[in-house]
Design a protein around this motif. Sequence first.
Motif, PDB file in Angstrom:
ATOM      1  N   VAL A 201       8.184   5.005  36.415  1.00  0.00           N
ATOM      2  CA  VAL A 201       8.315   5.262  37.845  1.00  0.00           C
ATOM      3  C   VAL A 201       9.530   4.464  38.425  1.00  0.00           C
ATOM      4  O   VAL A 201       9.458   3.228  38.250  1.00  0.00           O
ATOM      5  CB  VAL A 201       6.934   4.738  38.536  1.00  0.00           C
ATOM      6  CG1 VAL A 201       7.164   5.031  40.105  1.00  0.00           C
ATOM      7  CG2 VAL A 201       5.720   5.591  37.859  1.00  0.00           C
ATOM      8  N   GLY A 202      10.409   5.110  39.087  1.00  0.00           N
ATOM      9  CA  GLY A 202      11.786   4.383  39.285  1.00  0.00           C
ATOM     10  C   GLY A 202      12.255   5.349  40.267  1.00  0.00           C
ATOM     11  O   GLY A 202      11.988   6.051  41.105  1.00  0.00           O
ATOM     12  N   SER A 203      13.558   5.467  39.849  1.00  0.00           N
ATOM     13  CA  SER A 203      14.554   6.277  40.664  1.00  0.00           C
ATOM     14  C   SER A 203      14.088   7.871  40.486  1.00  0.00           C
ATOM     15  O   SER A 203      14.639   8.760  41.120  1.00  0.00           O
ATOM     16  CB  SER A 203      16.097   6.118  40.508  1.00  0.00           C
ATOM     17  OG  SER A 203      16.291   6.034  39.267  1.00  0.00           O
ATOM     18  N   GLY A 204      13.696   7.765  39.337  1.00  0.00           N
ATOM     19  CA  GLY A 204      13.095   9.153  38.794  1.00  0.00           C
ATOM     20  C   GLY A 204      11.696   8.937  38.415  1.00  0.00           C
ATOM     21  O   GLY A 204      11.152   7.740  38.251  1.00  0.00           O
ATOM     22  N   ILE A 205      11.079  10.112  37.981  1.00  0.00           N
ATOM     23  CA  ILE A 205       9.693   9.996  37.328  1.00  0.00           C
ATOM     24  C   ILE A 205       9.538  10.619  35.932  1.00  0.00           C
ATOM     25  O   ILE A 205      10.252  11.701  35.851  1.00  0.00           O
ATOM     26  CB  ILE A 205       8.702  10.755  38.021  1.00  0.00           C
ATOM     27  CG1 ILE A 205       8.522  10.258  39.569  1.00  0.00           C
ATOM     28  CG2 ILE A 205       7.174  10.516  37.546  1.00  0.00           C
ATOM     29  CD1 ILE A 205       8.208   8.812  39.577  1.00  0.00           C
ATOM     30  N   GLY A 206       9.639   9.985  35.011  1.00  0.00           N
ATOM     31  CA  GLY A 206       9.709  10.526  33.482  1.00  0.00           C
ATOM     32  C   GLY A 206       8.506  10.052  32.642  1.00  0.00           C
ATOM     33  O   GLY A 206       7.488   9.314  33.114  1.00  0.00           O
ATOM     34  N   CYS A 207       8.291  10.640  31.682  1.00  0.00           N
ATOM     35  CA  CYS A 207       7.104  10.411  30.627  1.00  0.00           C
ATOM     36  C   CYS A 207       7.585  10.613  29.064  1.00  0.00           C
ATOM     37  O   CYS A 207       8.449  11.568  28.794  1.00  0.00           O
ATOM     38  CB  CYS A 207       6.162  11.615  30.990  1.00  0.00           C
ATOM     39  SG  CYS A 207       4.494  11.686  29.895  1.00  0.00           S
ATOM     40  N   CYS A 208       7.154  10.027  28.349  1.00  0.00           N
ATOM     41  CA  CYS A 208       7.176  10.068  26.805  1.00  0.00           C
ATOM     42  C   CYS A 208       5.896   9.850  26.109  1.00  0.00           C
ATOM     43  O   CYS A 208       5.106   8.847  26.475  1.00  0.00           O
ATOM     44  CB  CYS A 208       8.428   9.110  26.362  1.00  0.00           C
ATOM     45  SG  CYS A 208       8.618   9.502  24.602  1.00  0.00           S
ATOM     46  N   THR A 209       5.856  10.555  25.264  1.00  0.00           N
ATOM     47  CA  THR A 209       4.374  10.499  24.106  1.00  0.00           C
ATOM     48  C   THR A 209       5.032  10.160  22.871  1.00  0.00           C
ATOM     49  O   THR A 209       5.912  10.725  22.342  1.00  0.00           O
ATOM     50  CB  THR A 209       3.855  12.039  24.274  1.00  0.00           C
ATOM     51  OG1 THR A 209       3.568  12.460  25.619  1.00  0.00           O
ATOM     52  CG2 THR A 209       2.446  11.626  23.391  1.00  0.00           C
ATOM     53  N   VAL A 210       4.246   9.032  22.402  1.00  0.00           N
ATOM     54  CA  VAL A 210       4.459   8.673  21.064  1.00  0.00           C
ATOM     55  C   VAL A 210       3.167   9.002  20.038  1.00  0.00           C
ATOM     56  O   VAL A 210       2.355   8.533  20.667  1.00  0.00           O
ATOM     57  CB  VAL A 210       4.614   6.993  21.010  1.00  0.00           C
ATOM     58  CG1 VAL A 210       4.778   6.557  19.515  1.00  0.00           C
ATOM     59  CG2 VAL A 210       5.905   6.751  21.710  1.00  0.00           C
ATOM     60  N   MET A 211       3.683   9.531  18.883  1.00  0.00           N
ATOM     61  CA  MET A 211       2.439  10.278  18.415  1.00  0.00           C
ATOM     62  C   MET A 211       2.568   9.861  17.053  1.00  0.00           C
ATOM     63  O   MET A 211       3.517   9.983  16.340  1.00  0.00           O
ATOM     64  CB  MET A 211       2.198  11.682  18.326  1.00  0.00           C
ATOM     65  CG  MET A 211       1.822  12.191  19.757  1.00  0.00           C
ATOM     66  SD  MET A 211       1.652  14.040  19.806  1.00  0.00           S
ATOM     67  CE  MET A 211       3.122  14.614  19.107  1.00  0.00           C
ATOM     68  N   ASP A 212       1.566   9.055  16.402  1.00  0.00           N
ATOM     69  CA  ASP A 212       1.563   8.608  15.026  1.00  0.00           C
ATOM     70  C   ASP A 212       3.048   7.642  14.611  1.00  0.00           C
ATOM     71  O   ASP A 212       3.589   7.792  13.701  1.00  0.00           O
ATOM     72  CB  ASP A 212       1.595   9.771  14.022  1.00  0.00           C
ATOM     73  CG  ASP A 212       1.145   9.174  12.645  1.00  0.00           C
ATOM     74  OD1 ASP A 212       0.624   8.092  12.439  1.00  0.00           O
ATOM     75  OD2 ASP A 212       1.598  10.035  11.660  1.00  0.00           O
ATOM     76  N   GLY A 213       3.200   6.957  15.876  1.00  0.00           N
ATOM     77  CA  GLY A 213       4.446   6.161  15.623  1.00  0.00           C
ATOM     78  C   GLY A 213       5.604   6.821  15.891  1.00  0.00           C
ATOM     79  O   GLY A 213       6.902   6.336  16.062  1.00  0.00           O
ATOM     80  N   ASN A 214       5.927   8.069  16.186  1.00  0.00           N
ATOM     81  CA  ASN A 214       7.171   8.746  16.587  1.00  0.00           C
ATOM     82  C   ASN A 214       7.192   9.275  17.815  1.00  0.00           C
ATOM     83  O   ASN A 214       6.284   9.725  18.339  1.00  0.00           O
ATOM     84  CB  ASN A 214       7.263  10.000  15.435  1.00  0.00           C
ATOM     85  CG  ASN A 214       7.130   9.489  14.005  1.00  0.00           C
ATOM     86  OD1 ASN A 214       8.008   8.646  13.426  1.00  0.00           O
ATOM     87  ND2 ASN A 214       6.113   9.890  13.002  1.00  0.00           N
ATOM     88  N   VAL A 215       8.266   9.186  18.580  1.00  0.00           N
ATOM     89  CA  VAL A 215       8.668   9.787  19.828  1.00  0.00           C
ATOM     90  C   VAL A 215       8.664  11.212  19.832  1.00  0.00           C
ATOM     91  O   VAL A 215       9.303  11.972  19.002  1.00  0.00           O
ATOM     92  CB  VAL A 215       9.838   9.194  20.369  1.00  0.00           C
ATOM     93  CG1 VAL A 215      10.267   9.754  21.781  1.00  0.00           C
ATOM     94  CG2 VAL A 215       9.758   7.872  20.743  1.00  0.00           C
ATOM     95  N   PHE A 216       7.951  11.861  20.514  1.00  0.00           N
ATOM     96  CA  PHE A 216       7.635  13.384  20.616  1.00  0.00           C
ATOM     97  C   PHE A 216       8.824  13.956  21.673  1.00  0.00           C
ATOM     98  O   PHE A 216       8.653  13.544  22.812  1.00  0.00           O
ATOM     99  CB  PHE A 216       6.160  13.774  21.028  1.00  0.00           C
ATOM    100  CG  PHE A 216       6.279  15.393  21.198  1.00  0.00           C
ATOM    101  CD1 PHE A 216       6.649  16.065  19.820  1.00  0.00           C
ATOM    102  CD2 PHE A 216       6.353  15.958  22.193  1.00  0.00           C
ATOM    103  CE1 PHE A 216       6.529  17.522  19.988  1.00  0.00           C
ATOM    104  CE2 PHE A 216       6.230  17.460  22.422  1.00  0.00           C
ATOM    105  CZ  PHE A 216       6.003  18.189  21.280  1.00  0.00           C
ATOM    106  N   GLU A 217       9.649  14.511  21.308  1.00  0.00           N
ATOM    107  CA  GLU A 217      10.889  15.023  21.952  1.00  0.00           C
ATOM    108  C   GLU A 217      10.687  16.359  22.482  1.00  0.00           C
ATOM    109  O   GLU A 217      11.418  16.871  23.574  1.00  0.00           O
ATOM    110  CB  GLU A 217      12.287  14.868  21.219  1.00  0.00           C
ATOM    111  CG  GLU A 217      12.647  13.531  20.726  1.00  0.00           C
ATOM    112  CD  GLU A 217      14.160  13.518  19.909  1.00  0.00           C
ATOM    113  OE1 GLU A 217      14.416  14.604  20.019  1.00  0.00           O
ATOM    114  OE2 GLU A 217      14.294  12.210  19.673  1.00  0.00           O
TER     115      GLU A 217
END
Length: 371
Positions: A201-217
């Motif tokens: 949460v900041g100047s934009g709103i973003g999200c990221c999911t990490v699954m089994d230690g890996n960033v899901f792009e």
Amino acid sequence: MSRSNSSKTLHRLIALGPATRGVLGAELEISAPTVTRVLQPLLERGMIRPLERIGAEPLSGKPAYQVGIVESYTTFVGLKITDSSIYGAVVDMGGSVLAHDERALSDTTVPAVVDTVVDLVSALSADFTISGVGIGIGGRVNSGKVISSGFLGWTNVELENILERRLDVTVTVANDVQAFAQAESWWGFAGGQRSFVLISVGSGIGCCTVMDGNVFEGEHGSAGMIGHLRVGDGGPTCEMGHVGCARAYASSTCILRYLEKQYGISESYDNFVTRATAGFSPERAIGVAAVEAVAQLVSGAIGFLDPNTVVVSGDGISMVMAFESEFRKAISTYRHWAGEKVDVLLQKMEFSAWARGGAAVAMERWTQEAL
């Protein structure tokens, strides 16, 4: 890109810390002789080192020694590009910031930004051996190409290729929230967790999911673009004209724009949070509506992904912390009543964390390509 056993081993030691040969074999699903063959060249190159004895291996009965990374083996430059400046840091393999610097941006055209990046990287790398440069940028990024970045006014910019030609070093360009999540999964508040969701949460709103230690792009590098999801039937509009989207309610940019347009109030974000916390109108009502919007995003993430933890952070986290009780009450209202309890953490951040994210994606690529 598939990983070699050497790459998997080094990645595991960076992400989760020291381990014995037996633990590495079990977690990576490789045999004990293979673990020994994999570790030997890493030890010889000085990338990892033996640590203290902690007992015996369960199957062989041989002495069990942990191995861990050598943090000082090499370093990476991480950058965060905003519409007004570029912040950079030199980061070692353990996530420590060894040096940092910043350059102002008065011109956000591609040539001007590239020149500024080259100047900053040259200054930061003068006293270090650099194995890669990583850049976090707000917007949609896929395979090193900036598909769109609204705050810079860019579309379809091959930033990674352009900078590699100028810098003569491997450059990795990623979405800034995905880069931030990568760094925090290794070195920060989520260290050791294999599954979590980060909402920024900041100047934009973003999200990221990490699954089994890996960033899901995602298939197109767009996973986590949640800012324009509608969370209210009315309410403010974002700069794209969307009514009631999460960005309109909760981003610092839209909150300050709404205050000025609707009420004629021009103030800093910190002052807005202070006045909202003190109960002043209209700031308090706007703040409560903002955290309820964030709570809807958190509840949706829990319902869709069932992570171990949801972490809420970013430059605007002070607002969520100021109204934490309202925030948690809203999560209880919106989330599914039958779901398992999921920890929701509020985490302050230093701005340098964005640059450390850039270093993390550079290191992630290096662990795949250098071994």
